[in-house]
Design a protein around this motif. Structure first.
Motif, PDB file in Angstrom:
ATOM      1  N   VAL A   1      -6.830  -9.609  44.282  1.00  0.00           N
ATOM      2  CA  VAL A   1      -7.432 -10.882  44.683  1.00  0.00           C
ATOM      3  C   VAL A   1      -8.841 -11.012  44.111  1.00  0.00           C
ATOM      4  O   VAL A   1      -9.290 -12.095  43.754  1.00  0.00           O
ATOM      5  CB  VAL A   1      -7.455 -10.978  46.232  1.00  0.00           C
ATOM      6  N   GLU A   2      -9.520  -9.906  44.010  1.00  0.00           N
ATOM      7  CA  GLU A   2     -10.892  -9.962  43.505  1.00  0.00           C
ATOM      8  C   GLU A   2     -10.960 -10.192  42.008  1.00  0.00           C
ATOM      9  O   GLU A   2     -11.971 -10.648  41.487  1.00  0.00           O
ATOM     10  CB  GLU A   2     -11.618  -8.653  43.835  1.00  0.00           C
ATOM     11  N   ARG A   3      -9.908  -9.832  41.314  1.00  0.00           N
ATOM     12  CA  ARG A   3      -9.931  -9.984  39.862  1.00  0.00           C
ATOM     13  C   ARG A   3      -9.552 -11.390  39.427  1.00  0.00           C
ATOM     14  O   ARG A   3      -9.802 -11.782  38.296  1.00  0.00           O
ATOM     15  CB  ARG A   3      -8.941  -9.002  39.211  1.00  0.00           C
TER      16      ARG A   3
ATOM     17  N   GLU B   1      -9.550 -15.436  39.267  1.00  0.00           N
ATOM     18  CA  GLU B   1     -10.516 -16.514  39.423  1.00  0.00           C
ATOM     19  C   GLU B   1      -9.881 -17.589  40.303  1.00  0.00           C
ATOM     20  O   GLU B   1      -8.816 -18.108  39.986  1.00  0.00           O
ATOM     21  CB  GLU B   1     -10.857 -17.109  38.046  1.00  0.00           C
ATOM     22  N   TRP B   2     -10.548 -17.897  41.392  1.00  0.00           N
ATOM     23  CA  TRP B   2     -10.005 -18.877  42.336  1.00  0.00           C
ATOM     24  C   TRP B   2     -10.792 -20.171  42.232  1.00  0.00           C
ATOM     25  O   TRP B   2     -12.013 -20.178  42.306  1.00  0.00           O
ATOM     26  CB  TRP B   2     -10.064 -18.342  43.768  1.00  0.00           C
TER      27      TRP B   2
ATOM     28  N   ALA C   1     -13.596 -21.753  44.825  1.00  0.00           N
ATOM     29  CA  ALA C   1     -13.906 -20.340  45.067  1.00  0.00           C
ATOM     30  C   ALA C   1     -13.469 -19.844  46.437  1.00  0.00           C
ATOM     31  O   ALA C   1     -13.105 -18.686  46.588  1.00  0.00           O
ATOM     32  CB  ALA C   1     -15.405 -20.111  44.882  1.00  0.00           C
ATOM     33  N   TRP C   2     -13.469 -20.744  47.423  1.00  0.00           N
ATOM     34  CA  TRP C   2     -13.110 -20.247  48.760  1.00  0.00           C
ATOM     35  C   TRP C   2     -11.642 -19.854  48.863  1.00  0.00           C
ATOM     36  O   TRP C   2     -11.207 -19.252  49.844  1.00  0.00           O
ATOM     37  CB  TRP C   2     -13.491 -21.246  49.851  1.00  0.00           C
TER      38      TRP C   2
ATOM     39  N   GLU D   1     -10.339 -17.525  47.413  1.00  0.00           N
ATOM     40  CA  GLU D   1     -10.299 -16.064  47.471  1.00  0.00           C
ATOM     41  C   GLU D   1     -10.340 -15.569  48.916  1.00  0.00           C
ATOM     42  O   GLU D   1      -9.556 -14.711  49.309  1.00  0.00           O
ATOM     43  CB  GLU D   1     -11.479 -15.491  46.676  1.00  0.00           C
ATOM     44  N   ASP D   2     -11.235 -16.132  49.705  1.00  0.00           N
ATOM     45  CA  ASP D   2     -11.314 -15.736  51.114  1.00  0.00           C
ATOM     46  C   ASP D   2     -10.024 -16.069  51.841  1.00  0.00           C
ATOM     47  O   ASP D   2      -9.518 -15.293  52.637  1.00  0.00           O
ATOM     48  CB  ASP D   2     -12.471 -16.477  51.810  1.00  0.00           C
TER      49      ASP D   2
ATOM     50  N   ARG E   1      -7.374 -13.663  50.890  1.00  0.00           N
ATOM     51  CA  ARG E   1      -7.645 -12.337  51.434  1.00  0.00           C
ATOM     52  C   ARG E   1      -7.320 -12.303  52.931  1.00  0.00           C
ATOM     53  O   ARG E   1      -6.647 -11.391  53.402  1.00  0.00           O
ATOM     54  CB  ARG E   1      -9.113 -11.966  51.206  1.00  0.00           C
TER      55      ARG E   1
ATOM     56  N   TYR F   1      -0.744 -20.760  49.167  1.00  0.00           N
ATOM     57  CA  TYR F   1      -1.423 -19.478  49.373  1.00  0.00           C
ATOM     58  C   TYR F   1      -0.476 -18.522  50.070  1.00  0.00           C
ATOM     59  O   TYR F   1      -0.345 -17.372  49.707  1.00  0.00           O
ATOM     60  CB  TYR F   1      -2.684 -19.655  50.218  1.00  0.00           C
TER      61      TYR F   1
END
Length: 999
Positions: A497-499, A501-502, A505-506, A508-509, A512, A630
Motif C-alpha cells: 500500500v505504501e508503494r 501512488e493513491w 492521497a487519502w 492510502e489511509d 490501509r 477499495y
RNA sequence: CGCGGCGUAGCUCAAAGGCAGAGCGUUCGCUUGAUAAGCGACCGACGAGAGGUUCGAUUCCCUCCGCCGCGACCA
C-alpha cells in the motif's frame, strides 16, 4: 491600375468560410464518425503508430455484465478513455483492453426469476447456459454503449471472466493460493443470505434500517459447580440462600439464543449484583439504573460490586435448555456507547418512536456459530462452533420447540416462549441498522458453515518457490522480498500500500484501514454461475482436498472446455489417474459444489489479462474505479498480485467519487433522480457527457443534473464556435506556403501565441496529473476570454478588410492556424469527436492520400502540441497592461452607449488622458490602439498634474464619415473617386486586391 | 456510534494566514460581416459558532450542522 468597373465593396471582404458547421448535430454526427473510425481501424492505427514507445497500461476494471450502463459506468469509462488518450498523445503506447465481469449472483438471480418454477428441475449446466447467454447479451449491449461514448479500445476482443482461458486462469490462481498455504476450509460465521441461500462477501452486504425484538433475558447461575457455590456465598453470604442469582443478557436476535453457549463480560468493567423481588441480577454497574428502569425492577438494591474479571469461567445455565453457558472475558464487550450519547440517541429514537435509546446490560449473549466476536471468543474458550440453522434459515431438528421454523419468523415465538417461561424481563422493538443482502435486500444472518477461506494472516514460507510461470518466465524480478521471509497476505498488502501512488492521497489511509480490519476472505459461494472451486472430498474419510497437481489437471480441462466441464464431466475425468487420498489412501472422490466468489474472478484479472494479452504487461500503471472498489476490486486484485508476485498489480490507483444529483443527494436508480447516459447521448450527444465529466473534480463526489448538463452544452457550443471562427478565417491559407515567421508577426499575434504556449503547458501538466477539470477550465477560459473576447474580436478587422494575401492578414492566419491545430490536439482526449472534426477541417498542404496519413488521418494518432516559444515576459506584461486600459475604455464606451451617444464602438472617438508611465507604454502602440479598442479614432495625451486616476477616458462621436466597407469612421471617406464610399485603408486594400486579380 | 471525505456566487472551478478570483447562467444594453452567433455592463459567495491560536482567520485548530461514502456494535 485596373480599368474594369469598380468592385462591389461587400464582396471584397474576406468573410469566414468553412465546412465546419456551426451546429454540431452531435446525435447524428457522432455515430457517423464512429463508423468512419471503425472503417479506418483507428484503434489499430494508433497501436501501430505507437509501436516501440514506452508502455502505459491502464487496466480496466470489469463492469458487471448485467444490464444497461448507468451514469456511473459511463463516467468511469469516459475517465479511463481520457487517461488513455492523453497518455497516447504524450507519446506513450497506451493500449486499452476492456473487460466484463460475467459470473455471479445478480445474473444467476435474474435468470432464476426468469426461469421461475422450472429452475428446480433444471441441471446446473442448463442454468449456467442461461446465465452465459444473459451475460453475453448484456455485455454486447454494454459494448455498444461504451463505444458510443467515443471510447477507443480493443472492443473486438475484450476480456470476459467467463471465457475458457479466463476461467482456467481463475482456477489456476486459486491453486496458487493453495500452494502458498493461504487457503483453508473451515467453519466460521459468515454473512449468509437465507433467501439466496449462499454465503456473502463483506462487499456484498449493505446496511439498512431494520426493526428487531430487543430482549432482556436472565440466565441462572449454576450453583452445582464449586465456583458457582463460592460465588454465591461471596455474594449472598451463604450458598444455601433461597434467592437465585441470574446473569442478565440483552440481545436483538432472540433466534440466536438456542445456539447460546456462553456469556461474555468485559474484565475491566465493574459489575453489580442487584436484588429485586427476591431475585439477584448481575449487570454492568454503569447500567444498573437503565436496566432496572427498563425491566421495571421494583426497589432494586445493590448487594455487591466487583470487576468483570471475577466472573471468568463461571457457569450459567441456558435460559431454558438443559445446557451450560460459560462466562467469558472479552474486550469486545461494550456498554453500547450509550452513556456518552444519551441525548443524541434519545432524539433520534424518539423520532422513530421505537425504544428509548438505552439498551444492553454489559453481558453479551454469545453464540459462536452466529457472530464474529462470538466465534473468536468461543474458539479461545474451547466452545463448539454451534450453528443449528440450515441453509434456508430454518432451525435444525435438534432445536427444541422451534425445529423447522425460519429464524426471523421464530423471533416473536421465542420471545413469547421466554415470557411464558419467566426468563424474559423485558422486550421491545429496536430500530437499528442491520446487514442486508445487496441483491435481494433481505436481512442476512451470521451463520457458521463450512467454507473455503483465504487466510489474511497465515504465513507463506515458500515465497520464492513458484516465481516461475508455466511458460518458464522468471518472475523473481517482481519481488522486493528478497529474503523470501514468510509473510502474510495482510502484511504484504500493508507493505505494498505504501508503494502505490493513491489519487487522491487519502486513499492510502482508507486502504490501509480496510486491510487492517478485514477478516479472512470467504471465497466459496453455494451457487452455480461461477468458476467451480476445483476441490474434492474423499468418499472414505471426508477429507477436503485442494491439491496443486489436481488443480493443474482440472484447469487444463477448463482451458479447453470451459468450467462447464466441472458439471458435464464425471468426477473421475476431472482427476489425474489413480489419485489417492493423501490422508487415507482411498480413491473414491466427490467434487466440490461451491463456486468461487466473483471478487476472486475479477481480482484475477491482472494476471489473466495483463500477462496473457499481447502488448500488455504486469503490473498496470493505473487502476481507475469508484471509491467502492477499495474493499472490492482494488482489494481482491491486491491479494492476487501478492499471491503471485508479492507485489501490488498497480503502480497507481485513481478513484472517482459518487454521483449526486443537482441537490447533492446520492443518485439511485430507485431514487427517481438518476440520469441515463443513453438519454443524454440521444438528446445532446456523448460529447456533452464527456465535457461534463471533464469539467468536474472527479475524485470527489460529482453532481449531475439537467441544469449542469445544460452548462456543459453551453460550453461546448462556445468552444465549437471558437474553433469554427479560426477555421473559417483559414480559408485559402496554406500553412506551408503562407506561414509568417514568428519574428515577423505583429506583436498582437505574438501575444496570442504566447498565451497559447501558456495554455499548452498548463493543459499538459494537468493531463499528466490527471486533473482534467483544470484542462477544461484552462481551455474554456482560453476560448472565451483570450480568443473570443479579445484576440478574435480585435483581428476581425484585419482578417476581413485587408487584402487576402496581405502580410498583415497572413500573420493573423498564422496565429489562427497554430491555435486551431493546438486546440484540436488539446481537446482530443475530451471532445473526441469534435477535435477530430476540427482536425479534418484544418488546411493542409498535403495532397489527399498522402503517405503521411498516419497522423493526418485522425487527431487521435497525433501528439500533443509543443509550446512555440513565443513567450516573452516583457511583452506579456505590456499586453496585460494594455488589456487593463482596454477594460477601462470599454466601460466608458458602455456609458456612452447608455447615454445614446453611440451604438457601435466604431462610432466613437476615444480620448485618453493618462499618467506619464501609462503614456510611456501606450505611445508605443499609438497606431494600434484604435484596433485594440475597436473604435475609429484614439487621441492620446498626458494628463495634467493633479489627475487622480492613471487613465481617464472620454468618448465623443468619431470624426468623418462611416466607410461602407470597413464601417470605421474616417475623414478621408470620399477622397477616392473610384470608391467614394470607402476610407483610405479600404481604398488601398482594394487597389491591392485589384492588382492581385490581374496577377 | 466510529472512521474518512466534502461544504467558496444559481452552476462548474480558483486562490490565499493580509481587499475572496474566473468563466458560464440570470438581468440590461450594443451589434447584425463568427448570426439558433459576437461584444459589453451590472448583479452575485467563504454552511454555522460573540469558540481557540494570531496584530489579523474564509484559510490553521475545536465544536456544531448538512451532504456523501465506509465500517462497527447490538449475536
Amino acid at each position: 491600375m485596373s480599368t474594369e468597373t469598380p468592385l462591389e465593396l461587400k464582396k471584397t471582404l474576406n468573410l469566414p468560410k468553412t465546412g465546419f458547421a456551426q451546429k454540431a448535430n452531435l446525435s447524428q454526427s457522432e455515430p457517423a464518425r464512429l463508423k468512419k473510425w471503425a472503417e479506418m481501424n483507428l484503434y489499430d492505427l494508433i497501436r501501430r503508430s505507437r509501436e516501440g514507445r514506452e508502455k502505459f497500461i491502464l487496466h480496466d476494471g470489469p463492469p458487471y455484465a448485467n444490464s444497461d450502463i448507468h451514469l456511473g459506468t459511463a463516467l468511469n469509462k469516459i475517465l479511463k478513455d481520457i487517461v488513455v488518450k492523453s497518455r497516447t498523445m504524450m507519446g506513450y503506447d497506451a493500449p486499452y483492453v476492456p473487460g466484463y465481469d460475467c459470473h455471479g449472483l445478480p445474473i444467476e438471480l435474474y435468470v432464476e426469476r426468469k426461469l421461475g418454477e422450472k429452475k428446480a428441475q433444471m441441471p446446473a449446466t442448463s442454468i449456467r447456459r442461461a446465465c452465459r447467454e444473459h451475460a453475453a447479451a448484456a455485455l454486447k449491449s454494454q459494448t455498444r454503449d461504451f463505444q458510443r461514448l467515443g471510447v477507443l479500445g480493443l472492443w473486438e476482443n475484450p476480456y470476459l471472466t467467463m471465457s475458457n482461458q479466463y476461467e482456467a486462469e481463475t482456477a489456476r490462481l486459486f491453486g496458487r493460493f493453495v500452494e502458498r498455504g493461504y487457503v483453508y476450509k473451515g467453519a466460521r460465521p459468515v454473512y449468509w443470505c437465507i433467501h439466496d441461500q449462499t454465503a456473502l462477501a463483506e462487499a456484498e452486504v449493505e446496511y439498512a434500517e431494520h426493526t428487531s425484538p430487543s430482549v432482556y433475558v436472565k440466565f441462572p447461575l449454576s450453583d452445582e459447580t464449586l465456583d458457582g457455590k463460592a460465588f454465591k456465598r461471596e455474594l449472598l453470604g451463604s450458598e444455601d440462600d433461597p434467592r437465585r442469582v441470574f446473569f442478565l443478557i440483552w440481545t436483538t436476535t432472540p433466534w440466536t439464543l438456542p445456539a447460546n453457549l456462553g456469556i461474555a463480560v468485559n474484565p475491566a468493567f465493574e459489575y453489580a449484583a442487584i436484588e429485586s423481588g427476591g431475585e439477584v441480577y448481575v449487570v454492568a454497574a454503569e447500567l444498573v439504573e437503565a436496566v432496572t428502569e427498563k425491566c421495571g425492577l421494583s426497589a432494586p438494591k445493590v448487594l455487591a460490586r466487583f470487576m468483570g474479571a471475577k466472573l471468568d469461567r463461571l457457569e450459567a445455565r441456558h435460559a431454558w435448555l438443559d445446557r451450560p453457558s460459560l462466562l467469558m472475558l472479552g474486550d469486545h464487550v461494550t456498554l453500547g456507547g450509550e452513556a456518552d450519547a444519551e441525548t443524541e440517541l434519545d432524539v433520534k429514537e424518539a423520532r422513530d418512536r421505537k425504544g428509548t435509546g438505552k439498551a444492553g446490560t454489559g453481558l453479551v449473549h454469545t453464540a459462536p456459530g452466529h457472530g464474529h466476536d462470538d466465534f473468536v471468543i468461543g474458539k479461545a474458550y474451547g466452545l463448539d462452533i454451534y450453528c443449528p440453522v440450515d441453509n434456508a434459515g430454518r432451525f435444525t431438528p435438534e432445536v427444541e420447540h422451534f425445529a423447522g421454523q425460519r429464524v426471523f419468523e421464530a423471533n416473536p415465538k421465542i420471545v413469547e416462549f421466554l415470557r411464558e417461561s419467566g426468563a424474559l424481563l423485558f422486550s421491545e422493538n429496536y430500530a437499528h441498522r442491520y446487514p442486508h443482502c445487496w441483491r435481494c435486500k433481505n436481512p442476512v444472518i451470521f451463520r457458521a458453515t463450512p467454507q473455503w477461506f483465504i487466510s489474511l494472516d497465515a504465513l507463506s514460507a515458500d515465497a520464492q518457490q513458484f516465481e516461475q510461470d508455466d511458460d518458464g518466465r522468471d518472475r523473481t524480478n517482481y519481488t522486493d522480498n528478497e529474503e523470501g521471509a514468510p509473510e502474510s497476505l495482510r502484511d504484504g498488502a500493508l507493505r505494498e500500500v505504501e508503494r502505490v501512488e493513491w489519487v487522491p492521497a487519502w486513499g492510502e489511509d482508507r486502504m490501509r484501514n480496510m486491510l487492517r480490519g478485514r477478516p479472512d476472505w470467504c471465497i466459496s459461494r453455494q451457487r452455480v454461475w461461477g468458476v467451480p472451486i476445483p476441490a474434492f472430498y474423499c468418499d472414505a474419510c471426508g477429507e477436503a482436498v485442494a491439491d496443486p497437481s489436481v488443480i493443474k489437471h482440472v484447469t487444463d480441462i477448463f482451458e479447453r472446455e470451459s468450467s462447464d466441464a466441472w458439471y458435464t464431466r464425471e468426477t473421475k475425468d476431472l482427476l489425474p489417474e489413480n489419485f489417492m487420498c493423501p490422508k487415507c489412501g482411498a480413491s473414491g472422490w466427490t467434487k466440490e459444489t461451491d463456486i468461487l466468489d466473483v471478487w476472486f474472478d475479477s481480482g484475477s484479472s491482472s494476471i489473466a489479462v495483463l500477462e496473457k494479452y499481447e502488448g500488455l504487461s504486469w503490473p498496470a500503471d493505473v487502476y481507475l474505479e469508484g471509491g467502492d472498489q477499495y474493499r472490492g476490486w482494488f482489494n481482491s486484485s491486491l491479494m492476487v498480485g501478492l499471491a503471485v508476485h508479492e507485489r501490488a498489480p498497480y503502480r497507481a490507483v485513481l478513484t472517482h467519487g459518487w454521483l449526486l444529483d443537482g441537490q447533492g443527494k446520492a443518485m439511485h436508480k430507485s431514487g427517481g433522480n438518476a440520469i441515463s447516459p443513453n438519454d443524454v447521448i440521444k438528446e445532446s450527444g456523448a460529447e456533452i457527457l464527456r465535457l461534463w465529466v471533464a469539467s468536474s473534480v472527479y475524485y470527489e463526489d460529482m453532481s449531475c443534473s439537467p441544469d449542469i448538463l445544460q452548462r456543459a452544452a453551453d460550453a461546448y457550443r462556445k468552444m465549437r464556435n471558437t474553433a469554427r471562427f479560426a477555421l473559417g478565417n483559414l480559408d485559402g491559407f496554406d500553412p506551408e506556403r503562407d506561414r509568417v515567421a514568428l519574428p515577423e508577426l505583429p506583436e498582437l499575434d505574438r501575444w496570442a501565441l504566447a498565451e497559447l504556449d501558456t495554455v499548452i503547458e498548463r493543459v499538459l501538466e494537468a493531463y499528466k496529473a490527471y486533473e482534467f477539470h483544470t484542462v477544461y477550465h484552462a481551455l474554456y477560459n482560453f476560448c472565451t476570454v483570450t480568443l473570443s473576447a479579445r484576440y478574435f474580436d480585435i483581428i476581425k478587422d484585419r482578417l476581413y478588410t485587408y487584402a487576402p494575401k496581405s502580410h498583415a492578414r497572413r500573420a493573423a492566419q498564422t496565429a489562427l492556424f497554430e491555435i486551431a491545430d493546438a486546440l484540436a490536439r488539446l481537446l482530443a482526449p475530451i471532445l473526441v469527436f469534435t477535435a477530430d472534426e476540427i482536425w479534418e477541417n484544418l488546411p493542409s498542404s498535403k495532397p489527399e492520400g498522402d503517405q503521411a496519413t498516419a497522423t493526418t488521418a485522425s487527431v487521435h494518432v497525433a501528439d500533443f502540441p509543443l509550446a512555440s516559444g513565443a513567450r516573452d515576459a516583457g511583452m506579456l506584461a505590456r499586453w496585460t497592461r494594455l488589456f487593463e486600459v482596454r477594460d477601462v475604455v470599454l466601460r466608458s464606451l458602455e456609458e456612452a452607449r447608455v447615454a445614446k451617444l453611440i451604438g457601435s464602438g466604431l462610432e466613437a472617438k476615444v480620448r485618453l488622458d493618462v499618467s506619464r508611465d501609462v503614456y510611456e507604454l501606450l505611445q508605443h502602440y499609438r497606431d494600434e490602439l484604435r484596433y485594440i479598442f475597436i473604435v475609429s479614432q484614439v487621441d492620446l495625451s498626458i494628463a495634467e498634474n493633479g489627475a487622480t486616476e492613471p487613465v481617464r477616458v472620454s468618448v465623443v462621436r468619431a470624426d468623418g464619415e462611416k466607410c461602407e466597407r470597413c464601417w470605421t469612421y474616417s475623414e478621408h471617406v470620399g477622397a477616392s473617386t473610384r470608391y467614394p464610399t470607402a476610407c483610405e485603408r479600404c481604398t488601398a486594400a482594394l487597389a491591392e486586391i485589384e492588382a492581385g486579380e490581374d496577377a
